[in-house]
Design a protein around this motif. Structure first.
Motif, mmCIF file in Angstrom:
data_model
loop_
_atom_site.group_PDB
_atom_site.id
_atom_site.type_symbol
_atom_site.label_atom_id
_atom_site.label_comp_id
_atom_site.label_asym_id
_atom_site.label_seq_id
_atom_site.Cartn_x
_atom_site.Cartn_y
_atom_site.Cartn_z
ATOM 1 N N UNK A 8 -29.212 -30.888 -4.365
ATOM 2 C CA UNK A 8 -29.000 -29.544 -3.827
ATOM 3 C C UNK A 8 -27.610 -29.005 -4.081
ATOM 4 N N UNK A 9 -26.726 -29.840 -4.606
ATOM 5 C CA UNK A 9 -25.371 -29.376 -4.890
ATOM 6 C C UNK A 9 -25.358 -28.496 -6.128
ATOM 7 N N UNK A 10 -24.774 -27.312 -5.996
ATOM 8 C CA UNK A 10 -24.615 -26.353 -7.084
ATOM 9 C C UNK A 10 -23.152 -26.368 -7.519
ATOM 10 N N UNK A 11 -22.907 -26.639 -8.801
ATOM 11 C CA UNK A 11 -21.525 -26.737 -9.284
ATOM 12 C C UNK A 11 -20.731 -25.457 -9.033
ATOM 13 N N UNK A 12 -21.412 -24.329 -9.004
ATOM 14 C CA UNK A 12 -20.712 -23.073 -8.760
ATOM 15 C C UNK A 12 -20.095 -23.001 -7.377
ATOM 16 N N UNK A 13 -20.598 -23.821 -6.439
ATOM 17 C CA UNK A 13 -20.031 -23.829 -5.089
ATOM 18 C C UNK A 13 -18.561 -24.221 -5.118
ATOM 19 N N UNK A 14 -18.214 -25.189 -5.945
ATOM 20 C CA UNK A 14 -16.838 -25.666 -5.979
ATOM 21 C C UNK A 14 -15.908 -24.581 -6.502
ATOM 22 N N UNK A 15 -16.268 -23.949 -7.606
ATOM 23 C CA UNK A 15 -15.430 -22.877 -8.156
ATOM 24 C C UNK A 15 -15.255 -21.747 -7.144
ATOM 25 N N UNK A 16 -16.318 -21.411 -6.426
ATOM 26 C CA UNK A 16 -16.248 -20.327 -5.450
ATOM 27 C C UNK A 16 -15.279 -20.670 -4.316
ATOM 28 N N UNK A 17 -15.353 -21.888 -3.799
ATOM 29 C CA UNK A 17 -14.481 -22.247 -2.683
ATOM 30 C C UNK A 17 -13.022 -22.312 -3.097
ATOM 31 N N UNK A 18 -12.769 -22.638 -4.383
ATOM 32 C CA UNK A 18 -11.390 -22.737 -4.868
ATOM 33 C C UNK A 18 -10.851 -21.372 -5.282
ATOM 34 N N UNK A 19 -11.596 -20.650 -6.108
ATOM 35 C CA UNK A 19 -11.062 -19.457 -6.764
ATOM 36 C C UNK A 19 -11.324 -18.160 -5.994
ATOM 37 N N UNK A 20 -12.423 -18.087 -5.267
ATOM 38 C CA UNK A 20 -12.752 -16.851 -4.549
ATOM 39 C C UNK A 20 -12.417 -16.966 -3.062
ATOM 40 N N UNK A 21 -12.912 -18.010 -2.412
ATOM 41 C CA UNK A 21 -12.716 -18.145 -0.968
ATOM 42 C C UNK A 21 -11.349 -18.713 -0.613
ATOM 43 N N UNK A 22 -10.715 -19.420 -1.556
ATOM 44 C CA UNK A 22 -9.407 -20.030 -1.333
ATOM 45 C C UNK A 22 -9.424 -20.996 -0.135
ATOM 46 N N UNK A 23 -10.516 -21.724 0.017
ATOM 47 C CA UNK A 23 -10.611 -22.716 1.089
ATOM 48 C C UNK A 23 -10.182 -24.099 0.610
ATOM 49 N N UNK A 24 -10.147 -24.284 -0.702
ATOM 50 C CA UNK A 24 -9.622 -25.500 -1.310
ATOM 51 C C UNK A 24 -8.533 -25.089 -2.296
ATOM 52 N N UNK A 25 -7.596 -25.994 -2.556
ATOM 53 C CA UNK A 25 -6.568 -25.732 -3.554
ATOM 54 C C UNK A 25 -6.393 -26.976 -4.412
#
Length: 357
Positions: A60-77
């Motif tokens: 169920x993991x979508x690779x796009x989730x990681x890019x979104x949390x880093x680059x758009x949501x800024x929840x990871x750095x």
């Protein structure tokens, strides 16, 4: 003082790394618990950052989730080769402001003060930028070392990242895009003194490990958590009190394939002492000296390491080619079924066929 058996200590470690039967489903929540998701491009199956998340979430993991949390949501750095939760940043900043401690690094920065000013000015005027888009005006050159080429811009950006002055905003392929930290990191973050921040970092490290040796250089936790002894072992350990709830969990374990760069494998002495698993990454060994494969993934079954998966994606045929499943001890029927089910899930996630093996 907590009195633990080795079985109990293993269960604590497995649950802390989110590898128990109940799978999480949130990328940010996983990063918050683990503290870091390692980045590595070696992709016999998939890059480490994605395999690490798949090992927890499943297909169920979508690779796009990681890019979104880093680059758009800024929840990871991104920092020092890993994606980290933003909640760790205020705890890291006091040490970042003291960096570098090595005299040779300080001397290089001092000699290249004008170069540093050039890089920051270029980012302020034109950022975000790739390193290749920033002129190299270094006065003093660091020689290539096998990891870095002759371009001094990459050195300077990495130094400024460690000092908290620049940040990585995203990637184009494997190339990092940079900007000023003030435009990337959250504003109004809490401020901590160095000692207080280090104490809190120790707590987060222990949270990710569940249990660690008190004086481990691999997993430094200081006085975090509570003291523990493990049956048959003389070392002093620290255990996360919240991780003790793992001992009340009767959930059945599962099979998990771990990237060689998974955080569960990082503390090699702990692997040997708790799991009796002497793990060696064979990626850098000559082929004749490899026992399990170039980038074989350890197989965790419940709270024991039981084998190694040697597999690779054939992009031309769109197949996951399983070269071997090495069994440390012969699997029983249930263990075979669990491994086969996990391989099938891996194929679904990758979107490729899995031929009989």
């Amino acid at each position: 003082m907590h009195q633990l058996t080795r079985d109990e200590a293993r269960r604590i470690a497995v649950q802390a790394q989110l590898l128990e039967a109940d799978r999480p489903d949130d990328v940010v929540g996983i990063a918050e618990q683990l503290g870091a998701v390692k980045i590595d491009p070696t992709a016999t199956i998939a890059p480490a950052e994605h395999t690490i998340l798949w090992s927890r979430i499943g297909s169920g993991y979508d690779r796009g989730q990681l890019a979104k949390t880093v680059e758009a949501d800024r929840l990871l750095f991104e920092f020092d080769g890993a994606f980290r939760p933003v909640s760790l940043l205020p705890l890291m900043l006091p040490a970042m402001r003291r960096w570098p401690r090595r005299e040779s690094s300080r001397q290089w920065l001092e000699a290249n003060d004008a170069f540093r000013t050039d890089v920051l000015a270029r980012l302020r005027a034109e950022g975000p930028l790739l390193a290749s888009e920033i002129p190299d005006t270094a006065q003093v050159v660091r020689p290539p070392d096998g990891w870095y080429g002759p371009n001094q811009v990459v050195h300077m950006l990495d130094f400024l990242l460690r000092q908290g002055e620049v940040a990585i905003v995203g990637r184009e392929g494997r190339h990092r895009r940079w900007d000023l930290a003030e435009r990337v990191y959250p504003k109004d973050m809490p401020e901590y003194a160095y000692d207080e921040a280090e104490r809190m970092l120790n707590e987060r490290r222990l949270q990710a490990a569940g249990i660690a040796k008190q004086k481990s250089p691999w997993t430094p936790v200081g006085e975090a958590g509570e003291p523990a002894v493990i049956e048959g072992m003389h070392q002093k350990w620290r255990v996360d009190p919240e991780a003790l709830t793992a001992l009340e969990n009767d959930a059945v374990g599962r099979a998990a394939f771990l990237s060689p760069y998974d955080g569960m494998l990082f503390d090699r002495p702990r692997l040997r002492e708790l799991f009796e698993f002497d793990y060696v990454l064979e990626q850098f060994k000559p082929k004749p000296q490899r026992k399990y494969g170039y980038f074989a993934h350890p197989i965790l079954m419940g709270d024991r390491f039981v084998g190694m998966l040697d597999a690779e994606v054939d992009t031309d045929r769109e197949e996951l080619r399983v070269t071997a499943v090495h069994e440390f001890l012969p699997f029983d029927e249930d263990e075979h079924d669990m491994v086969r089910a996990e391989i099938a899930d891996l194929g679904r996630w990758l979107g490729v066929d899995v031929p009989e093996w």
